[in-house]
Motif scaffolding. Structure first.
Motif, PDB file in Angstrom:
ATOM      1  N   ALA A  83      -4.618  11.797  -2.664  1.00  0.00           N
ATOM      2  CA  ALA A  83      -5.395  11.569  -1.180  1.00  0.00           C
ATOM      3  C   ALA A  83      -5.023  10.116  -0.865  1.00  0.00           C
ATOM      4  CB  ALA A  83      -6.720  12.239  -1.328  1.00  0.00           C
ATOM      5  N   GLY A  84      -4.637   9.118  -1.505  1.00  0.00           N
ATOM      6  CA  GLY A  84      -4.540   7.719  -1.582  1.00  0.00           C
ATOM      7  C   GLY A  84      -3.030   7.661  -0.344  1.00  0.00           C
ATOM      8  N   MET A  85      -2.818   6.545   0.325  1.00  0.00           N
ATOM      9  CA  MET A  85      -1.764   6.143   1.266  1.00  0.00           C
ATOM     10  C   MET A  85      -1.387   4.679   0.771  1.00  0.00           C
ATOM     11  SD  MET A  85       0.468   7.436   3.536  1.00  0.00           S
ATOM     12  CE  MET A  85      -0.834   9.050   4.287  1.00  0.00           C
ATOM     13  N   ILE A  86       0.107   4.732   0.817  1.00  0.00           N
ATOM     14  CA  ILE A  86       0.766   3.541   0.912  1.00  0.00           C
ATOM     15  C   ILE A  86       1.890   2.902   2.023  1.00  0.00           C
ATOM     16  CG2 ILE A  86       3.219   2.474   0.238  1.00  0.00           C
ATOM     17  CD1 ILE A  86       0.860   1.951  -1.823  1.00  0.00           C
ATOM     18  N   ASN A  87       1.277   2.285   2.579  1.00  0.00           N
ATOM     19  CA  ASN A  87       2.115   1.767   3.967  1.00  0.00           C
ATOM     20  C   ASN A  87       2.851   0.723   3.588  1.00  0.00           C
ATOM     21  OD1 ASN A  87      -0.145   3.653   5.434  1.00  0.00           O
ATOM     22  ND2 ASN A  87      -1.209   1.753   5.400  1.00  0.00           N
ATOM     23  N   LEU A  88       4.352   1.239   4.044  1.00  0.00           N
ATOM     24  CA  LEU A  88       5.972   0.884   4.350  1.00  0.00           C
ATOM     25  C   LEU A  88       6.456   0.148   5.420  1.00  0.00           C
ATOM     26  CD1 LEU A  88       7.630   3.487   1.482  1.00  0.00           C
ATOM     27  CD2 LEU A  88       5.943   1.056   0.721  1.00  0.00           C
ATOM     28  N   ASP A  89       7.061  -1.064   4.244  1.00  0.00           N
ATOM     29  CA  ASP A  89       7.426  -1.399   5.454  1.00  0.00           C
ATOM     30  C   ASP A  89       9.213  -0.810   5.600  1.00  0.00           C
ATOM     31  OD1 ASP A  89       8.700  -3.563   4.195  1.00  0.00           O
ATOM     32  OD2 ASP A  89       7.267  -5.254   4.725  1.00  0.00           O
ATOM     33  N   ALA A  90       9.951  -1.567   6.387  1.00  0.00           N
ATOM     34  CA  ALA A  90      11.506  -1.259   6.283  1.00  0.00           C
ATOM     35  C   ALA A  90      12.407  -1.791   4.826  1.00  0.00           C
ATOM     36  CB  ALA A  90      12.510  -1.762   7.679  1.00  0.00           C
ATOM     37  N   ASN A  91      11.166  -2.581   4.581  1.00  0.00           N
ATOM     38  CA  ASN A  91      12.784  -3.245   2.682  1.00  0.00           C
ATOM     39  C   ASN A  91      11.391  -2.535   1.910  1.00  0.00           C
ATOM     40  OD1 ASN A  91      14.436  -4.490   4.884  1.00  0.00           O
ATOM     41  ND2 ASN A  91      12.691  -6.146   5.540  1.00  0.00           N
ATOM     42  N   TRP A  92      10.851  -1.379   1.668  1.00  0.00           N
ATOM     43  CA  TRP A  92       9.761  -0.956   0.720  1.00  0.00           C
ATOM     44  C   TRP A  92       9.100  -2.336   0.605  1.00  0.00           C
ATOM     45  CZ3 TRP A  92      11.090   4.294  -0.155  1.00  0.00           C
ATOM     46  CH2 TRP A  92      10.225   4.365  -0.713  1.00  0.00           C
ATOM     47  N   GLY A  93       8.358  -3.066   1.369  1.00  0.00           N
ATOM     48  CA  GLY A  93       7.244  -4.173   1.126  1.00  0.00           C
ATOM     49  C   GLY A  93       6.412  -2.916   1.503  1.00  0.00           C
ATOM     50  N   VAL A  94       5.279  -3.866   1.273  1.00  0.00           N
ATOM     51  CA  VAL A  94       3.576  -3.091   1.772  1.00  0.00           C
ATOM     52  C   VAL A  94       3.251  -3.331   2.642  1.00  0.00           C
ATOM     53  CG1 VAL A  94       3.276  -1.710  -1.119  1.00  0.00           C
ATOM     54  CG2 VAL A  94       2.738  -4.143  -0.269  1.00  0.00           C
ATOM     55  N   VAL A  95       3.062  -2.581   3.579  1.00  0.00           N
ATOM     56  CA  VAL A  95       2.323  -3.574   4.707  1.00  0.00           C
ATOM     57  C   VAL A  95       0.606  -3.628   4.724  1.00  0.00           C
ATOM     58  CG1 VAL A  95       1.552  -3.481   7.649  1.00  0.00           C
ATOM     59  CG2 VAL A  95       3.966  -2.783   6.100  1.00  0.00           C
ATOM     60  N   THR A  96       0.245  -3.157   3.841  1.00  0.00           N
ATOM     61  CA  THR A  96      -1.448  -2.799   3.485  1.00  0.00           C
ATOM     62  C   THR A  96      -1.544  -2.700   2.289  1.00  0.00           C
ATOM     63  OG1 THR A  96      -1.951  -0.726   3.712  1.00  0.00           O
ATOM     64  CG2 THR A  96      -2.428  -2.166   6.005  1.00  0.00           C
ATOM     65  N   PRO A  97      -2.710  -3.067   1.523  1.00  0.00           N
ATOM     66  CA  PRO A  97      -3.504  -2.446   0.191  1.00  0.00           C
ATOM     67  C   PRO A  97      -3.610  -1.539   0.426  1.00  0.00           C
ATOM     68  CG  PRO A  97      -4.532  -4.262   1.383  1.00  0.00           C
ATOM     69  CD  PRO A  97      -3.700  -4.736   1.527  1.00  0.00           C
ATOM     70  N   TYR A  98      -2.787  -1.258  -1.141  1.00  0.00           N
ATOM     71  CA  TYR A  98      -3.269   0.655  -0.988  1.00  0.00           C
ATOM     72  C   TYR A  98      -4.570   1.319  -0.933  1.00  0.00           C
ATOM     73  CZ  TYR A  98      -3.491   5.724  -3.935  1.00  0.00           C
ATOM     74  OH  TYR A  98      -3.716   6.845  -3.630  1.00  0.00           O
ATOM     75  N   ASP A  99      -4.467   2.131   0.374  1.00  0.00           N
ATOM     76  CA  ASP A  99      -5.626   3.334   1.290  1.00  0.00           C
ATOM     77  C   ASP A  99      -6.138   3.827   0.250  1.00  0.00           C
ATOM     78  OD1 ASP A  99      -7.258   4.088   2.690  1.00  0.00           O
ATOM     79  OD2 ASP A  99      -5.634   3.772   4.226  1.00  0.00           O
ATOM     80  N   SER A 100      -7.107   3.639  -0.962  1.00  0.00           N
ATOM     81  CA  SER A 100      -6.710   4.585  -1.673  1.00  0.00           C
ATOM     82  C   SER A 100      -7.902   6.361  -1.484  1.00  0.00           C
ATOM     83  CB  SER A 100      -8.142   4.291  -2.417  1.00  0.00           C
ATOM     84  OG  SER A 100      -9.260   5.279  -3.791  1.00  0.00           O
TER      85      SER A 100
END
Length: 525
Positions: A83-100
């Motif tokens: 149910a959590g969420m990873i928010n990716l940028d265009a280079n597979w980097g993360v925009v925010t911490p893991y949204d648990s």
């Protein structure tokens, strides 16, 4: 010849990786605890770099421990929190911490989604809660500058797999096992529901492509090979959600089988061969199974197992001390206490939602004990806690029967600490009227991921049949007692009445602010 597969389970409390041979035996396994941050009330985050590092460390550990040559590993797959969420940028980097999935900042968007609740359930398979839909709306509306930087929303397991493969944002994917919690999917057709996406104003370009769990999304890069000890070019499968991996790893591939994860959460899953959605009770999530053509309806008590720990810590201190002195598991002693109380615990009912109800989502509900008299003892109360979870399971099963009147449960297969308790198994069997079986293995998540990897690599041609062959029951099944089953039915109905009739009380309590002493009162003290 490649004859081993790796499965990596990215859990809430930690990462576990296991290396399996082609006959399902564990060659080596490793675990690393996760770091969970609680920066302020309602916010629960994890560092994606930490999670990725734990995957790297545990993969390297199992390869080193096993002595297996990396070239013998046919493939790898990851499973993860659903149910959590990873928010990716265009280079597979993360925009925010893991949204648990434990993070509740998105709560205000659950009522927004509920304006189209029936359509969301019918299309995606599950009601709005602290899952994908509300989280995406939170970032869109509360943090538009961050939303603008997000190239793709995806899952934790997808993030780790894609980073191992060196993917870019445009390659982002989600496997279909997660779609029941998405709110915006047309799950039965494995595509996005463009009408719902448009209705809630989301950018469809930010949604990842939908794949099968066994699709090979890439291969281990030379850099990742150096870090993990894997061979460069090792195939990486898309993987699946952790509940899906557990069900597959437990060999639950026959319609009519119930799967009980009796751990921190009390999770009941019901395998079926058709997609049917719970628009009436709104408590079941209908999720695609990893095996083609199957689904599972899932519902759970958030912290069901924590109720037992709460009782142990608050009311069982003496039993805990005695058990420690005797070298015994305290829950065995508590179980014997429950056996001393009669079925029904002297008509005592326990509501197990101490942390709120999640199926369906209702944050104001709390725990309750009803029917207390001076004749009740600790034995009765502990038994009532066990029976309360059984009654909740019975409600889930009723919702499933309402969906599919032809449904006939065949057996319950259980894992977790609760599946080792004789009395807990007997109570569930008696309330549900279905035989209860324990498995010969406790770890099913990494095995489920490994089965997906093996199928992707061509090692297992029939994933469902292979899963069944790898897992066997331990001991004899606990059979339901017909007399006790009949006795429990009116109590199960009374439990539902209690759950529904106390809602107004819980709402009123939630509206009352906590008492804070005035400065004058504090000065007087």
């Amino acid at each position: 010849m490649s004859s081993y597969v790796l499965g990596c389970d990215l859990g809430t409390m930690g990462t576990k990786t296991a290396l399996y041979s082609a006959n399902g035996r564990v060659a080596a396994e490793a675990f690393q605890e996760s770091k969970i941050c609680y920066p302020r009330p309602g916010v629960v985050e994890q560092d994606p770099d930490d999670i990725f590092a734990s995957a790297v460390a545990t993969i390297r550990a199992v390869i080193e421990q096993s002595g297996v040559h990396p070239g013998q590993i046919a493939g790898i797959a990851f499973d993860g929190q659903m149910a959590g969420m990873i928010n990716l940028d265009a280079n597979w980097g993360v925009v925010t911490p893991y949204d648990s999935w434990l993070d509740t900042r998105c709560a205000r968007y659950i009522p927004v989604l509920k304006t189209r609740e029936s359509e969301i359930i019918a299309s995606s398979g599950g009601a709005p809660s602290f899952n994908h839909g509300a989280k995406m709306l939170f970032w869109k509306n509360e943090h538009p500058e961050i939303y603008a930087r997000i190239a793709k929303f995806t899952m934790l397991s997808s993030y780790v797999a894609g980073r191992m493969a060196g993917l870019k944002g445009e390659d982002a994917f989600i496997d279909r096992s997660y779609l029941g919690l998405s709110n915006f999917a047309d799950t039965s057709n494995s595509c996005w529901n463009t009408d719902l996406v448009e209705t809630f104003g989301l950018d469809p370009k930010k949604l990842p492509r939908i794949v099968d769990p066994w699709e090979i999304i890439g291969a281990v890069t030379p850099e990742m090979a150096r870090l993990t000890g894997l061979a460069a070019g090792t195939p990486i499968a898309a993987g699946c959600g952790d509940a899906t991996a557990n069900i597959l790893g437990a060999g639950i591939v026959e319609p009519g089988t119930l799967f009980d994860v009796a751990g921190t959460a009390s999770v009941l899953s019901i395998v079926t061969d058709r997609f049917a959605t719970d628009t009436r009770h709104k408590m079941l999530y209908m999720c695609p199974h990893a095996a083609p053509g199957l689904y599972f309806a899932m519902a759970y008590v958030n912290g069901g197992g924590l109720n037992l720990r709460w009782f142990r810590d608050q009311f069982g201190q003496v039993e805990k001390l005695i058990s420690e002195a005797d070298g015994e598991n305290v829950y065995q002693r508590l179980g014997r206490m429950a056996e001393k109380a009669p079925p029904g615990a002297g008509k005592l009912l326990f509501l197990p939602h101490l942390g709120g109800r999640v199926c369906p989502n209702n944050a104001t509900v709390r725990g309750a004990i009803m029917g207390l008299s001076w004749g009740h003892t600790k034995n009765h109360i502990f038994r009532a806690i066990l029976e309360g979870i059984g009654y909740e399971y019975a409600y889930y099963l009723k919702a499933c029967r309402d969906l599919m009147p032809e449904f006939r449960p065949k057996r319950i297969v259980g894992i977790g600490g609760g599946a080792r308790s004789r009395i807990f198994k007997q109570i569930k069997a008696d309330i549900l009227g279905v035989p209860y079986m324990s498995l010969d293995r406790e770890e099913c998540g990494t095995l489920g991921a490994a089965l997906v990897a093996g199928h992707a690599a061509g090692l297992f041609s029939d994933m469902a049949a292979t899963a069944e062959s790898f897992t066997r029951p331990t001991g004899e099944a606990v059979s339901p007692d017909p007399e006790r089953h009949a006795f429990y039915q009116p109590l199960a109905r009374a439990y539902v009445t209690m759950l529904e009739s106390t809602q107004a009380v819980f709402d009123e309590l939630a509206a009352i602010e906590d008492f804070v002493p005035s400065e004058r009162a504090m000065a007087a003290e």
